[in-house]
Structures are given as C-alpha cells and as structure tokens.
Design a protein around this motif. Structure first.
Motif, PDB file in Angstrom:
ATOM      1  N   ALA A  38     -37.696  73.302 -11.218  1.00 17.60           N
ATOM      2  CA  ALA A  38     -38.477  71.417 -11.247  1.00 17.60           C
ATOM      3  C   ALA A  38     -39.329  70.744 -10.128  1.00 17.60           C
ATOM      4  O   ALA A  38     -38.212  71.409  -8.721  1.00 17.60           O
ATOM      5  N   ASP A  69     -41.591  75.677 -13.687  1.00 17.62           N
ATOM      6  CA  ASP A  69     -42.067  75.362 -14.483  1.00 17.62           C
ATOM      7  C   ASP A  69     -41.933  74.262 -15.056  1.00 17.62           C
ATOM      8  O   ASP A  69     -41.847  73.159 -16.354  1.00 17.62           O
ATOM      9  N   GLN A  70     -41.518  73.184 -14.185  1.00 23.52           N
ATOM     10  CA  GLN A  70     -41.239  71.859 -14.544  1.00 23.52           C
ATOM     11  C   GLN A  70     -42.029  71.033 -13.673  1.00 23.52           C
ATOM     12  O   GLN A  70     -40.993  70.940 -12.450  1.00 23.52           O
ATOM     13  N   HIS A 106     -47.168  73.304 -16.870  1.00 20.92           N
ATOM     14  CA  HIS A 106     -45.463  73.812 -16.159  1.00 20.92           C
ATOM     15  C   HIS A 106     -44.405  72.549 -16.510  1.00 20.92           C
ATOM     16  O   HIS A 106     -44.260  71.894 -15.586  1.00 20.92           O
ATOM     17  N   GLY A 107     -44.152  72.449 -17.739  1.00 17.60           N
ATOM     18  CA  GLY A 107     -43.743  71.235 -18.121  1.00 17.60           C
ATOM     19  C   GLY A 107     -44.612  70.142 -18.814  1.00 17.60           C
ATOM     20  O   GLY A 107     -45.412  69.549 -18.491  1.00 17.60           O
ATOM     21  N   PRO A 108     -43.406  69.216 -18.823  1.00 19.80           N
ATOM     22  CA  PRO A 108     -43.879  67.439 -19.425  1.00 19.80           C
ATOM     23  C   PRO A 108     -44.204  67.210 -18.360  1.00 19.80           C
ATOM     24  O   PRO A 108     -43.208  67.365 -17.153  1.00 19.80           O
ATOM     25  N   THR A 109     -44.729  66.242 -18.054  1.00 17.43           N
ATOM     26  CA  THR A 109     -45.084  65.488 -16.904  1.00 17.43           C
ATOM     27  C   THR A 109     -44.396  63.771 -17.269  1.00 17.43           C
ATOM     28  O   THR A 109     -45.879  63.296 -18.312  1.00 17.43           O
TER      29      THR A 109
END
Length: 760
Positions: free
Chosen positions: A527, A550-551, A574-577
């Motif tokens: 992250a 990926d985060q 790239h993952g949840p923001t």
C-alpha cells in the motif's frame, strides 16, 4: 571512405568546440600525418588527413566568427540591441503553467544588429524568445518575414550554431513581407493544413508532420506515444519522406510517358523541391542527403559496400557544409539508420527466401534501422522500445499512401483548394491506423524499458545489438525460428523482465512521470499514499506496478495543474481509495470537476486541506503546509484566487525517513513557509522545477536535506533548464538525483544514512 568520414566527424566536433588549442593541435597532427603517409605512400591516410584538416579549418573559422566576433561579442556583454533579420523557421510555441505563460521561439537570419553605440553588419543566426504579451504577435510571424526586434542579447548554449539568444523586450515589427519563393512555399504548406482541417485532431496533426515535418499541431501526448513506439521518425522530415515524394514524382513522370533519363532529371527536381517546401533547415538537408544515398544505393544493381561508401561521402560533405550537424542527435540517427539499412537489410531479406519479397523488406528494414540506432536512441532517452519493430512493421504499409496523398493534396491546393479536401481526408484515413498503432504500443505494459545512460551501459547495449545482428540471418533463414522470434518480441512488449535488486527496500518513491511530479509514500506491505499523479496515467501506472503497489488508500493533490492531476484516473486500477486531499482553494475548473468525478466513482471522500494538518495512513505520516496565506483562510468575498496560490507542500515521515515534497512551489511560497516558522527539517528535498529559474536559498538551507531529487528532469517544455536548482543543491552539499536522467528514484533510511536506489 568510412575512415575518411569518421575523421571528418571528429574534425567537425573539434572545430565547433571552444578549444582553440585543441583545434591547433589536431591541425598540426593532420599535417604531420599527411607528410608521413605521403612519404610511405599510404594514400588513404593522406586523403583522411587532408579532409580532416579541411574540416578543421572551415569549421574552426566559422565557429570563431559565429561565437567570438560581432554579434557574439555583444551577447557576451549582455547588450540591449535592435536586430534586423529574416524569419527562417515557423515560430514554435511552448506552453507553460508559470506566471510567464507560453514562450514562442523564433529563428532569425540577422543582417544588422545595432546598440546605442555600435552597429554590427554580420550574416548570422540568432534565436529569439518571446514571452508574456510579446508571445502572441511573435507566434503570428511567417517564414520569410523581414522583422525588426529589440531585446537583450545573451550567449547561446555551447556547441550551438547561433551567435546569440535574444530575450524579446517589445513586440516584433514586420518591415517587409516574404519574397515570391517564401510566399509560394507558405501557400503550399498552408494548403495542406487547410486540406486536413476537417479531419479529427490526431489526423490533422500527423498528416502535415508526416509529409512536411510540420509538428506545430502535435500534442505532447501524441508525441510521447510515437516516441515510446519508435515511430518518432515519422513526425520529422526524414529520408523516408524523400523516398515517398520521389516515388510520387516518378509515378507522375511515368504516367506522362517520360523515359529513364527524364525520370532522373525529374528526381533531381523532386529532391530540390522537397528541400524547398520542407524548409532548407539543417535537418531537412540532412534528410535529403540520407534519402538520396539510400535511393542511389538501392538501385537495380545493389551493392551494399557501394551504398556505405556513398553514405560516407555524403557524411563527409555534410561536415563541410554544416559542421554543427555532428552535434545533432538527429544526424546520428539518420546516419546510423541509413548505414544499418544499407549493410544489413538486403542480405537479411535474401536469407528470408521462403517469404514474399514485400514481407522480407517489411521485416528487415525496420529491424536493421532499430538495431543500428538503438544505442543512440538510448543515449538520448535512457530507454529501449520493445514495441519499435512491431509498430514500424504494422505502420509501414500506411506511410507511403499517406505521404503521397498528403503531398498531392498540397499540390492540388495550389490550383483549387476545394479539390484538395477529399485528398486530405484520404491522407487522414491513412494515418489513422498509424495513430492507433502508436497509442496501443505506448500502452503496452513493457513497451518502454529503462536503460542506464552510462558509457559502459551504452557499450553493452551496442554489443547486444551487434550480437542480435549477427544472429538475425540464421533466424530469418528458418520460418519456424522467425515465427518463434516474433512471438518472443510480442511477449517482450507485455511481460516486463525483472531487474535484479529492484525494487528492494523503499519508503518513498519519486516516480518518473515526465514533465510533472508523482511520489509514492509507503503505508504498508503493498500500500502507498500517492502525492500528485503526474500528467500521464500510463507512466504512473507503470510506477505503481513496478513497485508492486495494489492499494492506494489516499491521494494528495498539491495543486490542480495537469502535471499533478493528469494521471489520477489510473488510481482506480489499484485497490480502494477512501480519501482524496486537495488544497482548500482549488479552482472549480481544475480539481472540482475532473478529480471530483473520479473521486465519486472511486467512492472516495474529497477533503479540503489546511496548513498544519497532520494525517496518518498506515506507517506513513503526512504534514501539510500551505504555500500562501490565503490557503489557510477563506478568500475575501469576490476576490479571485489564482491557481498558483492554491498549493500544498507535503512533508512525509516513514520509518524515520523525512521527505519534503515541495513540488514546483515558487520562491514566494518558499519564503512564506520560512516566515511561518514551519518545521521543514528533512532528509530529502523533492523539487519539480519547470518554469522558474530562481530558488530561495534560505528555504533549501532550512530543510537541512542531504539528498535532492528533481522530479521533472533537467529540462522543460519551454526549453529553459533546471540546472540552476541542481547547482544550488550541489553547493549546499546535497546529493542530487533526477528522474529525467535516472528514472524512478527510491528512498529509504538505514540508521543515519539515506539510501538512494535507481535502475541505472
């Protein structure tokens, strides 16, 4: 003739340098070599030495006149002068986001320069830079206009063919309009632009670029796509343009019933006409010479030794005509590409006896050109294109018809412009597949690989290219091996090879995103917090993938210019923001609309930050500073707040490493932080300097940083350099790194030491 050409190139490089003692020593060496070789009847050495002496003498004298006499003396003194001259190249506009706005560059062939107490009559070349209110009238000048300009004379960069750089102080005054020939050429070029005016933007930009080398409408994004896919040569005047034009002339001549002798005369006229309509600049003359060599060498009786010999003669002649070409990357690209095609293409095509002639030529010509030019391209760009061969192979069928149709449209426009419009549309349709190829190739995951720009690394790359060239005939002789090699090349564009030791341990990464800024602050195993996103989603995406991120739980945008928010869309991959942090006074047309929409799509909360705010995300601690007092409070009612006011400076701390991300904050913003007694102490200072050439030394000193990272490279869109910032950092004892030269820069802390890692 190859040794003779090599000696001519070395002599031209020496002659155009500012080392008179070295020039005299080289001239003496040529004289001694001539006498010894003549005594021993080594006539090749005699010829090479005499050619070297001739080039040394002519280039040395011309360099002395250009850089040490007349106008150059005034430039060294920083004189304010009025210059009279002729515009020789279309004005070029470089957009900027600084207070000066865009910059327009004009090339003038001056004949008279007058100061308050001196008048110099000298035929030389100068570059005029117009900014602010002076840029608009300067951009409207036409080639051939005789103008009077007033400005401050400054010396040019070393190795340039100009006597001075003029910083315009008043709008240029046109004293005479272009002559008949310039008017005809301008009308011809304008006819092509008018013919494609109804085409989509990409086609409207590429057709004039492909046919005439007119890149004024080419966007930065499109230019990057063509660069990554090794198709840049299609956007500049090259030997390929000349070959297409000559083929069109031959076809017209044959249709009119002309025989071989008439066609030869017509081809000469075609070459001369090509040089005239494309402007007789150094690059056009170079392209004409290389194209003529290629056509002469690939005639009915092909002889690759004769072709290379002809090329060497052309190179020697160019060194006598324009010795400054030896300092041009374009010259070396043209010479190397022509040599590679002449030496390798025909034998490799013969090895592919199992394939049709057209397929063999389509494969061998771009492959030979890429292997021959790759060391030069890498030395210039610090990268290797894995999509170059595939892109050139796919684009090759569309280049000749697009060039022929574009040239025909320009010719027809001279007679009846409406009739040229359908031809322009057809040319646009022909270049559209090339645009698609460049765009798709640029988006390939491994389309562009970073390569170190050091002497050893370039030598290794040259050895690899030579090894591949030696292996190529064996591979091409067998269909199954050729197919396997093609599959390997296609796979190389998708699968990025691992780099030993990369990425290793890092806490902050300054990504290579071109003319902008983007940093990753490690917040966990996979992250990271992203501070600014750079101008290009693709480049930021590659940086995130390279570092196995990926985060992205949080994104911080320091301001709303495209160089900081342009890559924001890639965050969704790239993952949840959950959070997007923006300055308190971001403009509604900048962040509020595009970033707000993307944040809503991500389901992220948009937070307006204020100075002194501290945020913690995983292992990362972020402290936000405002670059202007207005950012700390609401703006007075009815008072507009400029984009340059609404900025954030971010100090991040990760596992003991302190990094100050100052972006491209102007000196007044730096002084504001100092007067506010902000805690700026850091281990690393990151600067994205593009427009201003000034820095606040007290601000730099207050950081106490031991490492400085320039995240915008060493130059910018307007041609000005950030070397002053790098020099300031060096004088303060900082270790200086640049993403423009070294790629992504990784930072970590071990004990009291800051560890810096790059791919180079």
């Amino acid at each position: 003739m190859v040794p003779v050409a090599a000696v001519a190139c070395v002599a031209a490089a020496l002659g155009t340098s500012d080392h008179p003692r070295l020039i005299l020593a080289a001239a003496a060496g040529c004289l001694v070599a001539t006498m010894i070789a003549a005594w021993r009847t080594k006539w090749l050495v005699v010829v090479a030495a005499l050619v070297g002496l001739s080039v040394l003498a002519t280039s040395g004298m011309r360099n002395h006149i250009v850089h040490d006499m007349g106008v150059a003396e005034l430039a060294d003194a920083g004189a304010m002068a009025t210059l009279t001259g002729r515009v020789t190249v279309e004005p070029r506009t470089f957009e900027g986001d600084g207070p000066g706005g865009s910059t327009v560059m004009i090339t003038l062939a001056v004949s008279r320069v007058a100061t308050e107490d001196r008048v110099v009559k000298q035929a030389t070349q100068v570059v005029v830079m117009a900014t602010g209110a002076r840029s608009a009238p300067a951009s409207k000048l036409a080639v051939g206009d005789h103008v009077e300009v007033r400005g401050l004379l400054t010396p040019p960069r070393p190795g340039r063919a100009e006597s001075a750089v003029v910083k315009l102080r008043s709008p240029p005054k046109v004293v005479a309009r272009p002559g008949p020939l310039d008017r005809a050429v301008n009308h011809f070029r304008a006819g092509l632009v008018t013919a494609v005016a109804g085409c989509p933007d990409g086609q409207r930009a590429i057709v004039p670029s492909l046919v005439l080398g007119d890149t004024t409408a080419v966007s930065d994004d499109m230019s990057d796509d063509f660069r990554v896919t090794a198709l840049t040569h299609l956007m500049a005047v090259s030997g390929a343009n000349l070959a297409s034009t000559t083929a069109l002339v031959w076809w017209i001549g044959a249709w009119c019933g002309m025989k071989r002798r008439g066609l030869r005369v017509l081809s000469v006229i075609g070459v001369v006409g090509f040089v005239v309509v494309c402007r007789a600049e150094a690059s056009v003359v170079r392209a004409a010479a290389m194209g003529a060599v290629a056509m002469a060498a690939t005639g009915v009786s092909f002889d690759r030794r004769g072709g290379v010999r002809t090329l060497a003669v052309a190179v020697t002649g160019l060194m006598l005509v324009d010795p400054w070409l030896v300092r041009s990357v374009g010259f070396w690209l043209s010479a190397c590409a022509t040599a590679g095609i002449l030496w390798w293409a025909q034998p490799w095509a013969s090895a592919m006896a199992w394939a049709p002639t057209w397929l063999a030529a389509a494969v061998t010509v771009p492959w030979a050109a890429q292997l021959a030019t790759q060391p030069v391209v890498t030395w210039m760009a610090g990268s290797v294109s894995t999509t170059g061969l595939v892109a050139n192979l796919a684009a090759a069928p569309f280049v000749p018809p697009a060039s022929a149709l574009g040239m025909t449209a320009a010719l027809v426009a001279l007679i009846w412009p409406p009739l040229a419009v359908p031809l322009g549309r057809l040319a646009g349709w022909c270049v559209q597949p090339i645009i698609w190829i460049a765009h798709l190739g640029a988006k390939a995951p491994a389309g562009l690989l970073t390569w170190p720009v050091t002497g050893t690394a370039i030598a290794v790359l040259g050895g690899l290219c030579l090894g591949l060239a030696l292996m190529t005939p064996t591979v091409l002789a067998r269909p199954w091996l050729t197919t396997l090699a093609g599959l390997v090349i296609l796979a190389a564009t998708v699968v990025r090879p691992p780099v030993a030791g990369w990425p290793g341990t890092w806490q902050v990464a300054v990504c290579d995103v071109g003319p902008g800024s983007a940093a990753l602050v490690r917040a966990g195993p996979r992250a990271a917090v992203v501070v600014d996103t750079g101008p290009d989603p693709g480049r930021l995406g590659r940086c995130l993938d390279d570092l196995d991120v990926d985060q992205v739980p949080m994104v911080v945008l320091s301001h709303d210019h495209p160089d900081s928010v342009g890559g924001f869309d890639v965050i969704s991959d790239h993952g949840p923001t959950t959070t997007v942090v923006v300055p308190a006074l971001s403009s509604a047309q900048g962040v509020a609309t595009p970033v707000g929409q993307t944040a809503a799509r991500l389901g992220a909360q948009v937070i307006a930050a204020h100075s002194g705010q501290v945020m913690t995300v995983g292992t990362a601690r972020l402290e936000l500073f405002a670059s202007h007092p207005l950012v700390d409070a609401e703006a007075p009612q009815g008072e507009p707040v400029g984009e340059n006011t609404s900025r954030l400076i971010v100090k991040v701390t990760v596992e003991g490493l302190r990094v100050l991300l100052a972006g491209d904050a102007e000196p007044d913003a730096q002084r504001h932080l100092l007067t506010g007694h902000a805690d700026l102490s850091s281990d690393v200072l990151v600067i994205a300097r593009r427009e201003s050439s000034h820095e606040d030394g007290d601000f730099w000193a207050a950081t106490g940083a031991s490492v400085a990272v320039m995240s915008a490279g060493t130059s910018n869109s307007s041609g000005r350099s950030s070397h002053q910032a790098a020099s300031l950092a060096a004088t303060m004892g900082m270790q200086v790194h640049s993403t423009g030269e070294e790629g992504t820069v990784l930072l970590a802390r071990r004990g009291e030491t800051v560890l810096v890692q790059t791919r180079s």
